[in-house]
Scaffold this motif. Sequence first.
Motif, mmCIF file in Angstrom:
data_model
loop_
_atom_site.group_PDB
_atom_site.id
_atom_site.type_symbol
_atom_site.label_atom_id
_atom_site.label_comp_id
_atom_site.label_asym_id
_atom_site.label_seq_id
_atom_site.Cartn_x
_atom_site.Cartn_y
_atom_site.Cartn_z
ATOM 1 N N GLY A 540 0.825 -1.197 0.000
ATOM 2 C CA GLY A 540 0.000 0.000 0.000
ATOM 3 C C GLY A 540 0.857 1.243 0.000
ATOM 4 N N PRO A 541 0.243 2.390 0.239
ATOM 5 C CA PRO A 541 1.013 3.645 0.276
ATOM 6 C C PRO A 541 2.085 3.603 1.373
ATOM 7 N N PRO A 542 3.156 4.373 1.215
ATOM 8 C CA PRO A 542 4.249 4.362 2.222
ATOM 9 C C PRO A 542 3.782 4.657 3.636
ATOM 10 N N SER A 543 2.869 5.631 3.776
ATOM 11 C CA SER A 543 2.401 5.941 5.129
ATOM 12 C C SER A 543 1.651 4.766 5.731
ATOM 13 N N HIS A 544 0.879 4.105 4.882
ATOM 14 C CA HIS A 544 0.158 2.927 5.370
ATOM 15 C C HIS A 544 1.130 1.814 5.763
ATOM 16 N N GLN A 545 2.170 1.620 4.966
ATOM 17 C CA GLN A 545 3.154 0.573 5.279
ATOM 18 C C GLN A 545 3.906 0.886 6.580
ATOM 19 N N ALA A 546 4.268 2.184 6.754
ATOM 20 C CA ALA A 546 4.973 2.567 7.977
ATOM 21 C C ALA A 546 4.106 2.329 9.207
ATOM 22 N N GLY A 547 2.836 2.722 9.113
ATOM 23 C CA GLY A 547 1.948 2.487 10.235
ATOM 24 C C GLY A 547 1.765 1.013 10.521
ATOM 25 N N THR A 548 1.668 0.220 9.438
ATOM 26 C CA THR A 548 1.498 -1.222 9.611
ATOM 27 C C THR A 548 2.714 -1.836 10.312
ATOM 28 N N VAL A 549 3.898 -1.387 9.875
ATOM 29 C CA VAL A 549 5.121 -1.927 10.477
ATOM 30 C C VAL A 549 5.162 -1.641 11.966
ATOM 31 N N PHE A 550 4.925 -0.408 12.386
ATOM 32 C CA PHE A 550 5.003 -0.067 13.811
ATOM 33 C C PHE A 550 3.877 -0.728 14.596
ATOM 34 N N TRP A 551 2.692 -0.758 14.017
ATOM 35 C CA TRP A 551 1.588 -1.432 14.697
ATOM 36 C C TRP A 551 1.882 -2.916 14.890
ATOM 37 N N PHE A 552 2.355 -3.551 13.805
ATOM 38 C CA PHE A 552 2.661 -4.975 13.906
ATOM 39 C C PHE A 552 3.763 -5.224 14.951
ATOM 40 N N SER A 553 4.733 -4.310 14.995
ATOM 41 C CA SER A 553 5.859 -4.483 15.909
ATOM 42 C C SER A 553 5.397 -4.537 17.351
ATOM 43 N N PHE A 554 4.660 -3.524 17.780
ATOM 44 C CA PHE A 554 4.331 -3.429 19.200
ATOM 45 C C PHE A 554 3.085 -4.235 19.570
ATOM 46 N N SER A 555 2.273 -4.613 18.557
ATOM 47 C CA SER A 555 1.128 -5.455 18.872
ATOM 48 C C SER A 555 1.550 -6.873 19.221
ATOM 49 N N THR A 556 2.746 -7.260 18.767
ATOM 50 C CA THR A 556 3.235 -8.591 19.138
ATOM 51 C C THR A 556 3.520 -8.697 20.634
ATOM 52 N N MET A 557 3.638 -7.546 21.299
ATOM 53 C CA MET A 557 3.917 -7.560 22.735
ATOM 54 C C MET A 557 2.777 -8.224 23.498
ATOM 55 N N VAL A 558 1.543 -8.021 22.994
ATOM 56 C CA VAL A 558 0.381 -8.629 23.638
ATOM 57 C C VAL A 558 -0.289 -9.617 22.689
ATOM 58 N N PHE A 559 0.451 -9.980 21.638
ATOM 59 C CA PHE A 559 -0.023 -10.969 20.666
ATOM 60 C C PHE A 559 -1.384 -10.555 20.050
ATOM 61 N N ALA A 560 -1.530 -9.213 19.761
ATOM 62 C CA ALA A 560 -2.791 -8.675 19.230
ATOM 63 C C ALA A 560 -2.681 -8.327 17.758
ATOM 64 N N HIS A 561 -1.671 -8.711 17.052
ATOM 65 C CA HIS A 561 -1.522 -8.382 15.634
ATOM 66 C C HIS A 561 -2.539 -9.184 14.807
ATOM 67 N N LYS A 562 -3.067 -8.527 13.724
ATOM 68 C CA LYS A 562 -4.056 -9.185 12.868
ATOM 69 C C LYS A 562 -3.510 -9.492 11.488
ATOM 70 N N GLU A 563 -2.327 -9.014 11.158
ATOM 71 C CA GLU A 563 -1.740 -9.257 9.851
ATOM 72 C C GLU A 563 -1.309 -10.720 9.732
ATOM 73 N N ARG A 564 -1.558 -11.256 8.522
ATOM 74 C CA ARG A 564 -1.151 -12.617 8.272
ATOM 75 C C ARG A 564 0.332 -12.669 7.909
ATOM 76 N N ILE A 565 0.957 -13.796 8.223
ATOM 77 C CA ILE A 565 2.348 -14.054 7.845
ATOM 78 C C ILE A 565 2.340 -15.178 6.825
ATOM 79 N N VAL A 566 2.864 -14.876 5.625
ATOM 80 C CA VAL A 566 2.809 -15.831 4.525
ATOM 81 C C VAL A 566 4.130 -16.568 4.342
ATOM 82 N N SER A 567 5.242 -15.843 4.406
ATOM 83 C CA SER A 567 6.555 -16.425 4.125
ATOM 84 C C SER A 567 6.990 -17.354 5.255
ATOM 85 N N ASN A 568 7.570 -18.483 4.879
ATOM 86 C CA ASN A 568 8.116 -19.401 5.893
ATOM 87 C C ASN A 568 9.278 -18.779 6.647
#
Length: 834
Positions: A540-568
């Motif tokens: 997506g757009p760069p701003s969207h990607q940046a937000g996704t990266v930071f959200w995904f990063s810190f949401s893992t702290m409480v295991f609340a991330h919703k993004e799927r992981i495809v790559s092994n």
Amino acid sequence: MFNVNKYVLLDIKNILKFSPVIFIILHILWYLALDLIRNEEVQAIIGPRTSMQANFLIGLGEKAQVPVISFSATSPSLSSFRSRYFIRATLNDSSQVPAITAIFQAFEWGEAVLIYVDNEYGDGIIPYITDALQGIDVCVTYRSIISQSATDHEIGEELYKLMIMQTRVFIVHMVTNPGSRLFTKADEIGMMEEGYGVLGVKPYVPRTKELNSFRVRWKRKFQQDHATDETSDPNIFGLWAYDAVTALAMAVEKVGATNFSFQRTNILSNSTDLDTIGVSQTGPYLLLSLLSTKFKGLSGDFQIFDGQLHSTAFQIVNVIGKGERGVGFWTLKNGIIRKMNLASTNSNIYSTSKDNIGAIVWPGEPTYVPKVWVLPVNEKKLRIGVPVKDGFSEFVKVTWDPNTNATQVTGYCIDVFDAVMNSLPYAVPYEYIPFGTPDGKPLGNYNDLIYQVVLKKYDAVVGDTTIVANRSKYVDFTLPYTESGVSMLVPIKDNKKGKSAWVFLKSLTWDLWMTSVCFFIFISFVIWVLEHRINEDFRGPPSHQAGTVFWFSFSTMVFAHKERIVSNMARIVMIIWFFVVLILTQSYTASLASMLTVQQLQPTVTDINELIAKGEYIGYQQGSFVLGFLERMNFDESKFRIYNSPQQLADLLSKGSANGGIAAAFDEIPFMQLFIAQHCSKYTVVQPTFKFDGFGFVFPRGSPLVSDVSRAVLNVTEGDQMLKIEEEWFRKTNSCSDDDKGSSVSSNNISLDSFWGLFLIAGVTSVLTLIIVLAMFLHKHRDVVMGEESVLTKIKTLATLFDQKTSAFILSDYMITSHTTVAPSLWLLSEPLP
């Protein structure tokens, strides 16, 4: 120690020390030998009985080339004559010295008194035995020289002199007379009773059939010639004499019938008697035959080396009354051994162990070995100085009886010293003398007390005296009997009352916070790189990607991330990262809960430099060496305050430095432990602990008691008795519960040191996946990498290709109908989008 079966020996240079009668007899002996050589033309001389006689005849044998064979001249000085024609068919006295030193090592005797006869026989061995004892750190404290013509009264006076000395190991090297009279007199005056004993060394004579047969024939002959006398066995000199005659007979047989004549010399008018003798024509051949003769004699293997016999074994005997009892052996190869057998003599291990010596019967049959040092018989009690102090009476306490003016000394240090002295295998009477005035005031500090030993006012000092380097220059200390070191004692406070709104940040140290944040961002970047080209959630757009990266990063702290992981590859990274996050969050939760609920005790001061910088007042115990330590630490002397007791120390600490008290106190660990045991969780000891050697007992320099008392200290401190003493004096003053005893400085902050291993694993895994994916990407677009465009153009092209969505294998969802029919899985290969 007693060397049995020895005879008098004299050197020509010392002849004039004796009576003219002896001098005349020796000259008669010399003229008789001269007459035998000159007129009878004898080819060998056997039997210079003493070393003095041998000295006379050695020159005569050398002149006439006639072998002179002695079986009893044992003086080491005879070896210095280096005459080829003198054969010593006996042992050199110095050969027994190694056996004597081995016995000293076995019993760990450190001192000795030498008792020897005042002639060449006694003087000859003294240099050898003195050097050998010095080589094993044994001190010869006195030399008792007894004249051969000494009366019983003179011998008794010398023995009384030895009785009032401290050293109790005597090495006796004397001829039969006055040696036998010396032991008789020693028995009369009580020096053969409990506390004394006699060991001896003598050449080892193996038991053989030939020796037993000879003894039977000897006794039969002796009874025929001396029917009224008590039968006795032949001594070692008799056996050597028999072997010497046998060796000479064998040598003569080997030489055979030859010219037994002398070659005469021209006799001048002014010739001496020595010039009138000729030279034996057979002597050189007879000498060579003697030197090459070897056989099994009555005394053992007979062979001449360097003009004399050599023994490799001695027997250690326990002299009991008029008899003796073998208790062991000494060999040149194996040292002290219990039995002479092949198993022991084949070993290459040299031993000086007392365990290899059999049971010894000491006079009075005590269970202990008589010691090298005891308090002399007529000596007064040891005067033991003890400190007088107002406080810390658990260590030393002196009380005066106002009616009798008698003193009573008690305390932990006193009980330890009593236990140590009672464990010594000999009695040492002593009395405690307080170093104070009759009204209970000390006469000085601890240095002043210890210096009284130097002034010989006290024989020792017992108390809470610390082993310090500058004190050891003047006195000797025993091994320490307490824990060592000097530490800082400070009050502690509860930080719970002063918690701030930012207490949640204190659960982790700043370096762990920064590392965690950096790793959250780094892991998010790695996941974005691995998923961007194949996963719509990371596009997506760069701003969207940046937000996704930071959200995904810190949401893992409480295991609340919703993004799927495809790559092994990304899944591998996330598995490791989830484990790290789980450990980190659980540890943080536990630490924060502890900080919010558990009592937090922290010292008011944690650094010595902080005290110096702020100019705080500090305390030390009166009379202690700690004052000098504080001065060396550059504290301001005007900031020192003194305390005498635990209560006074508690008062100073409770007031604080600003209110006439102190901010910290410096003292030794035993005092600190006692103080904390009495005041529980109000105070704590702050590291570091400065190294000192603990409490020790003080004795004069060179005192032989130091080594024995030090060994006794080890025995007491390693046993149950020390625990009982500590229980008696310290446990009864301990008013703290087990929960209160742990008032040491601790921290609930979690540091990076506990997690760097997890971060290392996560980091290495992430970097490896990045390298693999980037390598695959560059390999796929190697035509771009290998093209002729500029580097900047290549980078732009690769960036564009990386941003494009690439093909991926996507597994569709299972479709389950009401009839439980599963739709076939569809493999859809997507093409790059424009």
